[in-house]
Scaffold this motif. Structure first.
Motif, short mmCIF file in Angstrom:
data_model
loop_
_atom_site.label_atom_id
_atom_site.label_comp_id
_atom_site.label_asym_id
_atom_site.label_seq_id
_atom_site.Cartn_x
_atom_site.Cartn_y
_atom_site.Cartn_z
N ILE A 60 63.41 11.00 8.56
CA ILE A 60 63.58 10.30 7.03
C ILE A 60 63.74 11.43 6.18
N THR A 61 63.13 12.56 6.19
CA THR A 61 63.30 13.86 5.38
C THR A 61 64.64 14.04 5.43
N ASP A 62 65.57 14.34 6.52
CA ASP A 62 66.89 14.51 6.74
C ASP A 62 67.74 13.29 5.98
N SER A 63 67.11 12.15 6.36
CA SER A 63 67.94 11.04 5.85
C SER A 63 67.91 11.07 4.21
N LEU A 64 66.82 11.49 3.71
CA LEU A 64 66.84 11.50 2.09
C LEU A 64 67.72 12.50 1.62
N LYS A 65 68.47 13.39 2.22
CA LYS A 65 69.11 14.18 1.73
C LYS A 65 70.71 13.86 1.61
N ILE A 66 70.88 12.72 2.24
CA ILE A 66 72.22 11.96 1.97
C ILE A 66 72.38 11.58 0.55
N ALA A 67 73.50 11.77 0.00
CA ALA A 67 73.81 11.13 -1.43
C ALA A 67 73.93 9.97 -1.43
N GLY A 68 73.49 9.44 -2.45
CA GLY A 68 73.73 7.93 -3.01
C GLY A 68 72.95 6.97 -2.15
N VAL A 69 73.34 5.66 -2.17
CA VAL A 69 72.76 4.53 -1.34
C VAL A 69 72.77 4.70 0.04
N ARG A 70 73.57 5.67 0.63
CA ARG A 70 73.54 5.70 2.17
C ARG A 70 72.28 6.48 2.65
N ALA A 71 71.79 6.89 1.68
CA ALA A 71 70.57 7.69 2.14
C ALA A 71 69.53 6.43 2.53
N LEU A 72 69.03 5.44 1.69
CA LEU A 72 68.42 4.43 2.14
C LEU A 72 68.90 3.71 3.36
N ASP A 73 70.09 3.59 3.58
CA ASP A 73 70.77 2.75 4.77
C ASP A 73 70.37 3.68 6.01
N SER A 74 70.27 4.93 6.02
CA SER A 74 69.85 5.91 7.02
C SER A 74 68.28 5.79 7.15
N VAL A 75 67.52 5.80 6.08
CA VAL A 75 66.16 5.45 6.29
C VAL A 75 65.84 4.28 6.90
N GLU A 76 66.53 3.30 6.68
CA GLU A 76 66.02 2.03 7.01
C GLU A 76 66.18 1.66 8.77
N ARG A 77 67.21 2.52 9.20
CA ARG A 77 67.34 2.74 10.49
C ARG A 77 66.55 3.52 11.09
N ASN A 78 65.73 4.57 10.49
CA ASN A 78 64.83 5.34 10.96
C ASN A 78 63.55 4.64 10.97
N VAL A 79 63.23 3.76 10.08
CA VAL A 79 61.85 2.87 9.98
C VAL A 79 62.02 1.69 11.17
N ARG A 80 63.18 1.15 11.27
CA ARG A 80 63.31 0.21 12.42
C ARG A 80 63.18 0.84 13.61
N GLN A 81 63.46 1.96 14.08
CA GLN A 81 63.31 2.79 14.96
C GLN A 81 62.09 3.10 15.45
N ALA A 82 61.41 3.60 14.46
CA ALA A 82 59.74 4.00 14.55
C ALA A 82 59.19 2.71 14.84
N SER A 83 59.33 1.46 13.86
CA SER A 83 58.83 0.16 14.22
C SER A 83 58.83 -0.17 15.77
N ARG A 84 60.03 -0.12 16.20
CA ARG A 84 60.24 -0.78 17.46
C ARG A 84 59.62 0.06 18.59
N ALA A 85 59.58 1.69 18.37
CA ALA A 85 58.85 2.44 19.49
C ALA A 85 57.47 2.28 19.38
#
Length: 505
Positions: A196-221
């Motif tokens: 998530i730390t690296d995802s937050l380095k992405i500019a704009g709203v795309r950062a939250l899209d990347s964070v969402e993928r991280n969260v879903r991956q962690a929840s699934r794991a």
């Protein structure tokens, strides 16, 4: 206080300085070995206010390359000759050796000629250095010297390390991966949360899209691997582990809602909270101390586990920050002797009231007591208490003692506690004595050409035993003369075996 290119204990006035080594760095990388017994080899030349080579903490004799074979790397051909001779760069006459000066003052080398007779550049030396560098890089004969065929091999096999992926620089992540556990299921939850730390380095709203993928991956794991995680917990800590996993699941749902609400500012604090749950679960997987400390060190104070301390420092010259508390985690799993020695000194109040003795933007150093001794004098013996160099290598089951990884021939080995994070905490020692550390400690503040994460010349030569995990950024504000008001144990004191501070005397 000396600012030459060494990590080590502070030199007391009047102590004899041993001959040292040179380390120049840059591109192209050409590895050369020279004998450090040449007393005329220069230690370090500061060319700018922000030098290419950062100054290292020094003492009576402390080298980045403790063996008598010292190493250096050529950088700029036009600078090579000037830096290789013990002469003034202006007049070509022998320059004066740096004067010791008062503590905290940088030594100054003086030119032997008046300014009217100085020259600032030598085309002859530039041409020679270019020719030499070209010959060393290409292998072609130069200046009439014969060429010798030799098998192809890495130019600097003892420094260069192939790195797969970006290095881990977060102190919390380094501590999590340093735990003596092997549970793939919990690592699969940990990794996307850290990403998530690296995802937050992405500019704009795309950062939250990347964070969402991280969260879903962690929840699934977590959902798929919960039973495997519970199975890896120590039996005595299973109930606490189950409670933490429940909190982790709830927290992942809360983080998912934060992302859906597009509340970017709330992501990082929640991520930190969830990673603390993960780290505690992983610590609960360690069942007892995993190995036996060698007999010759077994009677020393030993930290058999982790401990946390708070170091309160009174800062004099910062109007915005008068007092600062640094949270430090000590890792006894990978450095039981080193961390135990420090924690024992903390309980003796050894560091309370002591000043910061070096702060140059590259490191912060302290631990040199008043008087002629360069370390802690054990009241029971009347002598300085020293500890061995202690290094845990990734993949080993126990640390190695008394030798650097270079001396052991393990050039590509990675330490479990690397000099990767801002605020990495390690022991200072003498140049040619691996087992001379006592009480002087330092914190690494930044990366440089000499200390890139995962491939630097400090790993395997100095014993890391902890990381600053809170307020580490304020280490850069510390100055020589700032006072350590206190260091207090927050947790883990029960993990300290053989505490000498309880012995009367």
């Amino acid at each position: 206080m000396n600012t030459s290119l060494f990590f080590g204990k502070e030199r007391k006035k009047g102590k004899k300085k041993n001959p040292g080594s040179v380390l120049l760095i840059g591109v192209p990388l050409i590895h050369i070995s020279v004998s450090s017994t040449n007393r005329h080899l220069p230690r370090l030349i500061h060319l700018t206010k922000t030098p290419l080579l950062p100054p290292f903490p020094t003492s009576t004799s402390t080298s980045l390359f403790p063996s008598r074979q010292s190493h250096f790397i050529l950088l700029l051909p036009s600078m090579a000759a000037a830096l290789a001779f013990p002469t003034c760069c202006c007049c070509r006459r022998p320059s004066l050796r740096p004067s010791a000066g008062r503590r905290g003052r940088r030594p100054v080398a003086r030119c032997a000629l008046p300014s009217s007779e100085k020259n600032s550049f030598s085309w002859k030396e530039c041409a020679i250095s270019v020719a030499l560098s070209a010959g060393l890089i290409t292998g072609a004969p130069t200046l009439g010297w014969p060429a010798h065929a030799s098998p192809l091999e890495p130019v600097i096999p003892d420094v260069s390390v192939l790195i797969s992926g970006p290095p881990i620089k977060d102190p919390g992540a380094l501590l999590r991966y340093a735990l003596p556990i092997d549970n793939k299921a919990v690592r699969e939850v940990q990794k996307p949360l850290e990403d998530i730390t690296d995802s937050l380095k992405i500019a704009g709203v795309r950062a939250l899209d990347s964070v969402e993928r991280n969260v879903r991956q962690a929840s699934r794991a977590l959902s798929n691997g919960r039973n495997l995680i519970l199975g890896g917990l120590a039996e005595s800590k299973r109930a606490n582990g189950e409670e933490l996993l429940d909190k982790l699941a709830v927290g992942l749902d809360e983080l998912q809602r934060i992302v859906e609400d597009r509340n970017r500012d709330a992501v990082a604090p929640k991520q930190k909270e969830l990673l603390q749950y993960v780290g505690t679960v992983e610590e609960d997987m360690v069942d007892g101390f995993p190995y036996e400390v060698p007999e010759e060190y077994s009677s020393m104070p030993l930290l058999k586990g982790r401990a946390t301390v708070d170091m309160k420092v009174k800062i004099k010259d910062n109007p915005n920050l008068e007092d600062c508390v640094f949270r430090i985690v000590l890792d006894g799993y990978n450095a039981p002797v080193t961390a135990g020695n420090f924690l024992d000194l903390v309980e003796r109040k050894f560091y309370d009231g002591m000043e910061i003795q070096r702060a140059d933007g590259f490191v912060v150093q302290t631990g040199d007591p008043e008087g002629p001794a360069e370390g802690f004098i054990d009241p029971s013996t009347g002598k300085v208490r020293t500890i061995p160099l202690e290094l845990m290598v990734d993949g080993d089951k126990a640390p190695v003692y008394g030798e650097t990884l270079e001396e052991l021939g393990r050039y590509k080995a990675q330490t479990k506690l690397p000099f990767n994070a801002f605020g990495t905490m390690a022991m200072a020692r003498d140049e040619f004595d691996d087992n001379s550390a006592s009480s002087q400690i330092f914190w690494l503040l930044k990366e440089s050409e000499l200390t890139p994460s995962n491939a630097n010349i400090l790993d395997g030569r100095y014993a890391v035993f902890g990381y600053v995990t809170e307020n580490e950024d304020y280490l850069a504000d510390l100055k020589v003369g700032d006072v350590i008001e206190s260091i207090q144990v927050v947790s883990g004191l029960d993990n300290l075996a053989n505490p000498s501070y309880k012995i009367v005397g």
